[in-house]
Design a protein around this motif. Structure first.
Motif: not given
Length: 300
Positions: A180, A220, A223-224, A245, A256
């Motif tokens: 990340i 993030v 990534s998702c 992550m 987070f």
């Protein structure tokens, strides 16, 4: 093994597996620790060894109903309780170490003692969280939100290794891990750690972490969320399907963690990896459910 996609499935898996892990609970005087241990006893996947505070444990009638699976080791001192519990792990008399009502620093002092502790020489202690976020379609593993402030390259490599290990334990055959950052660009001048990401990706390709796919830097959302990646023109095998992550530092990971638990009502489990046994190290604000889930991940 079928992929585990929720904490409920994890506990059911442990129940069906049928074995019990021995958990050394350091000064388990507080209600939330006792409730988490009781739930794990009810589910049948642990035996509990309470080190210290005999009276507080014996007052709990529900715990005493499991007396064939509950042991109490006497000591009147919290630090001595930590040393005794660590010795149990070191000598093979316990499989998991759990923090009760004792300061984290005091427990870690026993864990990290060079002569009597349980961190093997050359190993790195790191914190890994497993989360189930209601708006995400799978379990999400990440680190480090609690132990390593600013990881060196060697420490980050171990964080990747431990996260991938937990993914494999959850039945994910080829976990996808995202390194990340706040953008998708390597920036040697302002963010030199992103240069190290390239070496981690190469190590993953060479099989150093077992079967997995590693990519980064990625943010993030990319990534998702596959749609975010498409919108930004990013082609990554990890985008939208991230299983794990690794954050650049403890600040990002901790923010987070607190965000998903408070605003998203995520269920979480957290353990320390790298020692001779998993260490369940809950925060004072963690719920009894989170402590139960942490025991379950440690037992897995």
């Amino acid at each position: 093994m079928k992929t585990i996609t929720s904490f409920e499935e994890l506990i059911e898996h442990l129940r069906q597996r049928g074995d019990r892990k021995r958990v050394a609970v350091v000064w388990g005087e507080d209600e939330s620790s006792q409730e988490a241990v009781l739930s794990a006893l009810d589910e049948g996947f642990i035996d509990a060894i309470f080190v210290g505070c005999r009276e507080a444990v014996e007052r709990n009638e529900a715990l005493m109903a499991h007396k064939e699976h509950v042991t109490i080791v006497d000591t009147d001192d919290r630090d001595e309780a930590a040393r005794m519990a660590v010795a149990m792990v070191r000598d093979g008399r316990a499989d998991i170490l759990m923090k009760g009502l004792i300061n984290t620093d005091n427990l870690l002092h026993a864990v990290l003692n060079k002569e009597t502790g349980i961190l093997p020489k050359g190993q790195i202690l790191t914190h890994i969280t497993v989360a189930k976020i209601p708006t995400y379609h799978k379990m999400l593993v990440f680190g480090d939100a609690a132990v390593i402030p600013y990881p060196s390259q060697a420490q980050r490599m171990e964080q990747v290794r431990k996260a991938i290990y937990i993914c494999h334990s959850l039945g994910i055959e080829e976990p996808r891990l995202s390194l990340i950052h706040c953008s998708e660009k390597v920036n040697e001048k302002f963010f030199p750690h992103t240069v190290g990401y390239l070496d981690i990706i190469e190590a993953a390709r060479n099989g150093e972490f077992g079967r997995c796919i590693v990519d980064g830097p990625l943010d993030v959302k990319v990534s998702c969320c596959k749609e975010s990646a498409v919108t930004k023109g990013i082609d990554s095998p990890v985008a939208g399907e991230t299983d794990a992550m690794i954050f650049p530092d403890i600040e990002a990971a901790n923010v987070f963690y607190k965000t998903i638990t408070f605003f998203c009502k995520a269920g979480t489990a957290g353990i320390l990896q790298g020692a001779l046994s998993p260490v369940v190290l809950p925060s004072r604000s963690d719920s009894k459910e989170s402590k139960l889930y942490s025991l379950a991940i440690a037992s897995l």
